[in-house]
Design a protein around this motif. Structure first.
Motif, PDB file in Angstrom:
ATOM      1  N   ASP A   1      -0.504 -28.198 -30.863  1.00 54.25           N
ATOM      2  CA  ASP A   1      -1.116 -28.011 -32.181  1.00 54.25           C
ATOM      3  C   ASP A   1      -0.206 -27.270 -33.156  1.00 54.25           C
ATOM      4  O   ASP A   1      -0.585 -27.058 -34.313  1.00 54.25           O
ATOM      5  N   LEU A   2       0.972 -26.852 -32.711  1.00 55.85           N
ATOM      6  CA  LEU A   2       1.879 -26.102 -33.586  1.00 55.85           C
ATOM      7  C   LEU A   2       2.767 -27.054 -34.379  1.00 55.85           C
ATOM      8  O   LEU A   2       3.039 -28.185 -33.961  1.00 55.85           O
ATOM      9  N   VAL A   3       3.212 -26.579 -35.524  1.00 54.40           N
ATOM     10  CA  VAL A   3       4.201 -27.294 -36.328  1.00 54.40           C
ATOM     11  C   VAL A   3       5.432 -26.403 -36.427  1.00 54.40           C
ATOM     12  O   VAL A   3       5.376 -25.215 -36.119  1.00 54.40           O
ATOM     13  N   PRO A   4       6.574 -26.946 -36.844  1.00 55.16           N
ATOM     14  CA  PRO A   4       7.777 -26.122 -36.942  1.00 55.16           C
ATOM     15  C   PRO A   4       7.556 -24.881 -37.803  1.00 55.16           C
ATOM     16  O   PRO A   4       6.835 -24.908 -38.788  1.00 55.16           O
ATOM     17  N   ALA A   5       8.200 -23.787 -37.371  1.00 51.14           N
ATOM     18  CA  ALA A   5       8.190 -22.493 -38.065  1.00 51.14           C
ATOM     19  C   ALA A   5       6.852 -21.768 -37.963  1.00 51.14           C
ATOM     20  O   ALA A   5       6.675 -20.738 -38.601  1.00 51.14           O
ATOM     21  N   ASP A   6       5.899 -22.294 -37.190  1.00 52.84           N
ATOM     22  CA  ASP A   6       4.686 -21.518 -36.936  1.00 52.84           C
ATOM     23  C   ASP A   6       5.024 -20.261 -36.153  1.00 52.84           C
ATOM     24  O   ASP A   6       4.568 -19.168 -36.473  1.00 52.84           O
ATOM     25  N   ILE A   7       5.817 -20.429 -35.094  1.00 50.78           N
ATOM     26  CA  ILE A   7       6.207 -19.296 -34.250  1.00 50.78           C
ATOM     27  C   ILE A   7       7.684 -19.439 -33.888  1.00 50.78           C
ATOM     28  O   ILE A   7       8.106 -20.483 -33.390  1.00 50.78           O
ATOM     29  N   TYR A   8       8.442 -18.390 -34.182  1.00 58.55           N
ATOM     30  CA  TYR A   8       9.803 -18.261 -33.674  1.00 58.55           C
ATOM     31  C   TYR A   8       9.782 -17.213 -32.564  1.00 58.55           C
ATOM     32  O   TYR A   8       9.076 -16.213 -32.649  1.00 58.55           O
ATOM     33  N   THR A   9      10.574 -17.435 -31.524  1.00 54.73           N
ATOM     34  CA  THR A   9      10.777 -16.410 -30.500  1.00 54.73           C
ATOM     35  C   THR A   9      12.264 -16.150 -30.384  1.00 54.73           C
ATOM     36  O   THR A   9      13.084 -17.042 -30.641  1.00 54.73           O
ATOM     37  N   ALA A  10      12.614 -14.924 -30.015  1.00 55.89           N
ATOM     38  CA  ALA A  10      14.022 -14.533 -29.996  1.00 55.89           C
ATOM     39  C   ALA A  10      14.281 -13.587 -28.838  1.00 55.89           C
ATOM     40  O   ALA A  10      13.380 -12.911 -28.339  1.00 55.89           O
ATOM     41  N   ASP A  11      15.538 -13.547 -28.431  1.00 58.87           N
ATOM     42  CA  ASP A  11      15.940 -12.616 -27.380  1.00 58.87           C
ATOM     43  C   ASP A  11      17.456 -12.505 -27.391  1.00 58.87           C
ATOM     44  O   ASP A  11      18.159 -13.426 -27.837  1.00 58.87           O
ATOM     45  N   GLY A  12      17.944 -11.359 -26.896  1.00 53.17           N
ATOM     46  CA  GLY A  12      19.377 -11.133 -26.787  1.00 53.17           C
ATOM     47  C   GLY A  12      19.879 -11.475 -25.394  1.00 53.17           C
ATOM     48  O   GLY A  12      19.152 -11.398 -24.415  1.00 53.17           O
ATOM     49  N   HIS A  13      21.142 -11.860 -25.317  1.00 49.95           N
ATOM     50  CA  HIS A  13      21.748 -12.235 -24.032  1.00 49.95           C
ATOM     51  C   HIS A  13      23.203 -11.782 -24.033  1.00 49.95           C
ATOM     52  O   HIS A  13      23.963 -12.091 -24.958  1.00 49.95           O
ATOM     53  N   THR A  14      23.563 -11.015 -23.006  1.00 51.88           N
ATOM     54  CA  THR A  14      24.960 -10.623 -22.845  1.00 51.88           C
ATOM     55  C   THR A  14      25.728 -11.788 -22.250  1.00 51.88           C
ATOM     56  O   THR A  14      25.414 -12.246 -21.147  1.00 51.88           O
ATOM     57  N   PHE A  15      26.723 -12.270 -22.988  1.00 54.65           N
ATOM     58  CA  PHE A  15      27.445 -13.475 -22.591  1.00 54.65           C
ATOM     59  C   PHE A  15      28.076 -13.279 -21.214  1.00 54.65           C
ATOM     60  O   PHE A  15      28.579 -12.200 -20.889  1.00 54.65           O
ATOM     61  N   ASP A  16      28.051 -14.334 -20.386  1.00 51.40           N
ATOM     62  CA  ASP A  16      28.508 -14.231 -19.003  1.00 51.40           C
ATOM     63  C   ASP A  16      29.998 -14.493 -18.840  1.00 51.40           C
ATOM     64  O   ASP A  16      30.452 -14.701 -17.710  1.00 51.40           O
ATOM     65  N   ALA A  17      30.736 -14.504 -19.910  1.00 49.83           N
ATOM     66  CA  ALA A  17      32.194 -14.643 -19.832  1.00 49.83           C
ATOM     67  C   ALA A  17      32.824 -13.654 -20.799  1.00 49.83           C
ATOM     68  O   ALA A  17      32.218 -13.274 -21.800  1.00 49.83           O
ATOM     69  N   GLU A  18      34.028 -13.238 -20.474  1.00 47.72           N
ATOM     70  CA  GLU A  18      34.751 -12.303 -21.337  1.00 47.72           C
ATOM     71  C   GLU A  18      35.537 -13.085 -22.393  1.00 47.72           C
ATOM     72  O   GLU A  18      36.091 -14.151 -22.109  1.00 47.72           O
ATOM     73  N   VAL A  19      35.566 -12.537 -23.596  1.00 43.89           N
ATOM     74  CA  VAL A  19      36.370 -13.089 -24.689  1.00 43.89           C
ATOM     75  C   VAL A  19      37.171 -11.952 -25.294  1.00 43.89           C
ATOM     76  O   VAL A  19      36.952 -10.775 -24.975  1.00 43.89           O
ATOM     77  N   SER A  20      38.093 -12.292 -26.172  1.00 37.47           N
ATOM     78  CA  SER A  20      38.917 -11.267 -26.813  1.00 37.47           C
ATOM     79  C   SER A  20      38.134 -10.559 -27.900  1.00 37.47           C
ATOM     80  O   SER A  20      37.460 -11.200 -28.714  1.00 37.47           O
ATOM     81  N   HIS A  21      38.235  -9.241 -27.898  1.00 38.53           N
ATOM     82  CA  HIS A  21      37.548  -8.436 -28.904  1.00 38.53           C
ATOM     83  C   HIS A  21      38.137  -8.739 -30.290  1.00 38.53           C
ATOM     84  O   HIS A  21      39.360  -8.881 -30.434  1.00 38.53           O
TER      85      HIS A  21
END
Length: 675
Positions: A255-275
């Motif tokens: 019954d939802l349409v786009p932009a009714d509900i956004y969900t978010a979360d943070g994730h620490t990337f599982d690979a190293e990159v250059s700072h």
């Protein structure tokens, strides 16, 4: 059961005409579906033409032709008892069939004894299997597998017991009800511990607490098998972990349409990159926003660590697709802050977006965003150099870690992904995810004729084609909404924010008033000042009434603060390592202390009481001994002698350079200064 019947066969059905002519007229009048008979003249009519009652009557008639008619029966049929197992129900039905067969034969003048004898003898000879396979199978299923004897059929004595008027049920006996022994609570207290002891370990502890009439370990194991799977693990698993075993509710989103509900979360990337600043390996923090209705990844941000700024960056990016009506997130500091949630100054209040938080330690409630991390970022991290995820071989991860540091130390270069390339990688992953069929979305037939589920982008477009219109912000609205706001007081035309002073002559008449100020957290040159009703007063400039010095932005201050904290932590580690290497303890109050140029403290106190002058003690350097072999006072004397010009032996060269930074040196010199 057949589906086509002649008019003659239908005359015996209650509720229908009793003559063939009457059946034919009724069929003609109601337009029954019919077909010509394969043999003979006339027509056959399909069972679907009949009413429900007529169909049931036909079914009863067919059953009566298959099994003898039951005239008398004292048996209570329990085949539909919900307390029975599947095997018990089958055995009950089979026994009921046998009993009714014997009673039917008895009604035709045959004694029950003769009927039972005939039935069992034919079954034993195999004749029943050919003449009446239904009865043969019923006899086999009716026998209790726990009974005695090698025969596949029940005995005559068993049949007599089933036919007895005193028999209340034909259902076989099930397992005995669980009787909880008196020692069960004591054992479960030893077993249901967060350390998750084995049965043997818990039994040894239990035996000490229950020395009299201790049950065997086999009795304990039988008890554990009878306890429910969830109840058995309570105490061994905490409330968070045990949720993985308990029932849950699936949330639907049709019954939802786009932009009714956004969900978010943070994730620490599982690979190293250059700072991006110093080039050393590190793992960035990625914040991702997902639309619940279409499962589309609508925005993301990459930062050095989780923060409210990273969340705001991702929210800004997602609002370029559509402004959400609700935000469903966890209780992390990135989402629980005044920058987002303040009722009058927060960004969400100005967007008109409601925010809801899941219960603490209940990540299952946000399973959509938790699963996205696996598809979007973890699988992507495995395709680049520098992956060190938890499922990687430990030895390979250690080698990867050493190689990246060694290459940076020797050549200043590394094989890891650069920052610009990493941002490009993130954009590619977002496109990949949004164009990949999603298992929770509806199915469609694509242009190639293949049946598959929709992609998040296709789901978004389908809603637009059905009339949904995204709510977007203009450039001016976005600029005004996404500037963080705070309340500050005006003093003589100046406003202080983040240790910076901003000035405008338009603030002259607002001296002493509290105003709202908006700022760009990446550019500290200007702030925008509003009254309490939200009307713009002016644009104040950093140090407009005083030149010099570059302003420090919100982001730069955060970086400086983080860098200072990291330096302090490193210094504490260095001091701890030095203390561990030197092996000296703390100096207590009763330790005799030597003061250079004066002497031992205790001796000096004695001389002062005797009113005798203190002698000047000359320091001699003990050349052969290493500093580790000296007492703390001797080490300090030796170092101060070197400071006055005494030649430093080669073996003491390194120690002389590090000793002034040690806690021992600082502690002794401070104590002497206080004395």
């Amino acid at each position: 059961m057949k589906h086509w019947f002649t008019s003659t066969e239908l005359t015996s059905i209650k509720g229908l005409p009793s003559t063939e002519r009457g059946i034919n007229k009724l069929a003609e009048r109601e337009g029954w579906e019919s077909q010509k008979r394969a043999f003979g003249k006339g027509y056959e009519y399909h069972i679907s033409n009949l009413s429900i009652d007529a169909r049931k009557a036909l079914e009863t008639q067919a059953i009566e032709q298959l099994l003898p008619t039951v005239t008398t029966s004292n048996v209570v049929v329990t085949a539909n008892d919900t307390g029975l197992t599947h095997r018990q129900r089958e055995a009950t039905d089979a026994r009921t069939t046998i009993v009714r067969t014997i009673e039917s034969m008895n009604a035709q003048g045959i004694t029950k004894e003769a009927a039972m004898t005939t039935l069992l003898s034919q079954a034993a000879m195999g004749a029943l299997e050919g003449s009446s396979p239904v009865l043969d199978k019923a006899l086999r299923m009716a026998k209790d597998p726990r009974g005695r004897g090698d025969s596949a059929y029940p005995s005559a004595r068993t049949l007599k017991r089933w036919l007895s008027p005193n028999t209340k049920t034909l259902a076989p006996k099930g397992k005995r009800e669980l009787v909880i022994p008196d020692w069960a609570i004591t054992f479960m207290a030893c077993y249901q511990l967060p350390e998750k002891p084995t049965v043997e370990h818990a039994y040894r502890t239990f035996a000490k607490q229950w020395p009299n009439n201790t049950p065997s370990i086999h009795s304990v194991r039988r008890l554990l098998k009878k306890v429910g799977n969830v109840s058995r693990e309570r105490g061994r698993m905490g409330p968070r972990e045990i949720k993985n075993l308990m029932p849950f509710i699936r949330r639907t989103f049709e019954d939802l349409v786009p932009a009714d509900i956004y969900t978010a979360d943070g994730h620490t990337f599982d690979a190293e990159v250059s700072h991006p600043r110093h080039g050393r390996p590190f793992r960035p923090e990625i914040t991702t926003f997902i639309d619940i209705a279409t499962r589309r990844a609508v925005g993301y941000s990459v930062d050095l660590a989780e923060s409210g700024i990273a969340v705001l960056d991702a929210l800004i990016d997602s609002c370029t697709q559509a402004v959400p009506a609700m935000l469903y997130v966890d209780n992390g500091s990135g989402y629980c802050n005044a920058l987002l949630k303040d009722e009058s100054l927060g960004v969400l209040a100005r967007l008109g977006t409601d925010i809801r938080h899941s219960l603490p330690y209940n990540s299952q409630a946000r399973g959509v965003i938790e699963r996205v991390h696996q598809t979007l970022w973890i699988d992507g991290a495995k395709s680049i150099a520098g992956y060190i995820g938890k499922d990687m071989d430990r030895q390979a991860a250690q080698l990867q870690h050493k190689l990246s540091r060694k290459a940076l130390k020797e050549s200043g270069k590394t094989h890891l992904l650069g920052w610009d390339n990493f941002i490009e990688f993130c954009e590619d992953r977002m496109d990949f995810y949004n164009n990949k069929p999603h298992s929770s979305l509806p199915k469609i037939t694509d242009s190639a004729g293949k049946r598959r589920t929709m992609t998040p982008n296709e789901s978004w477009i389908s809603h637009e084609s059905n009339g949904w219109i995204a709510h977007l912000l203009t450039q001016d609205q976005a600029t005004d909404v996404f500037r963080p706001r705070m309340t500050r007081k005006v003093l003589r035309g100046e406003i202080r924010l983040l240790n910076n002073r901003y000035f405008s002559r338009d603030l002259e008449e607002f001296h002493g008033d509290s105003v709202q100020i908006a700022f760009d957290f990446r550019d500290a040159q200007f702030i925008w000042v509003y009254d309490q009703d939200g009307r713009l007063i002016c644009k104040a400039e950093w140090n407009a009434n005083n030149a010099h010095y570059m302003p420090m932005s919100y982001v730069m201050q955060a970086r400086e603060k983080r860098a200072d904290a990291r330096i302090k932590r490193v210094e504490v580690k260095i001091d701890e390592i030095e203390a561990e290497r030197r092996g000296y303890g703390s100096i207590d109050q009763n330790t005799p202390t030597f003061i250079p140029g004066i002497g031992n403290v205790h001796d000096i106190q004695t001389r002062l009481k005797a009113k005798q002058p203190a002698d000047i003690i000359e320091v001699e350097v003990n050349g052969p001994r290493m500093p580790e072999q000296m007492t703390p006072d001797e080490r300090l004397q030796t170092y101060q002698a070197y400071e006055r010009g005494t030649d430093v032996p080669e073996e003491h060269q390194r120690w002389v350079t590090t000793y002034p930074r040690s806690k021992e040196y600082k502690s002794l010199t401070q104590r002497y200064a206080e004395f």
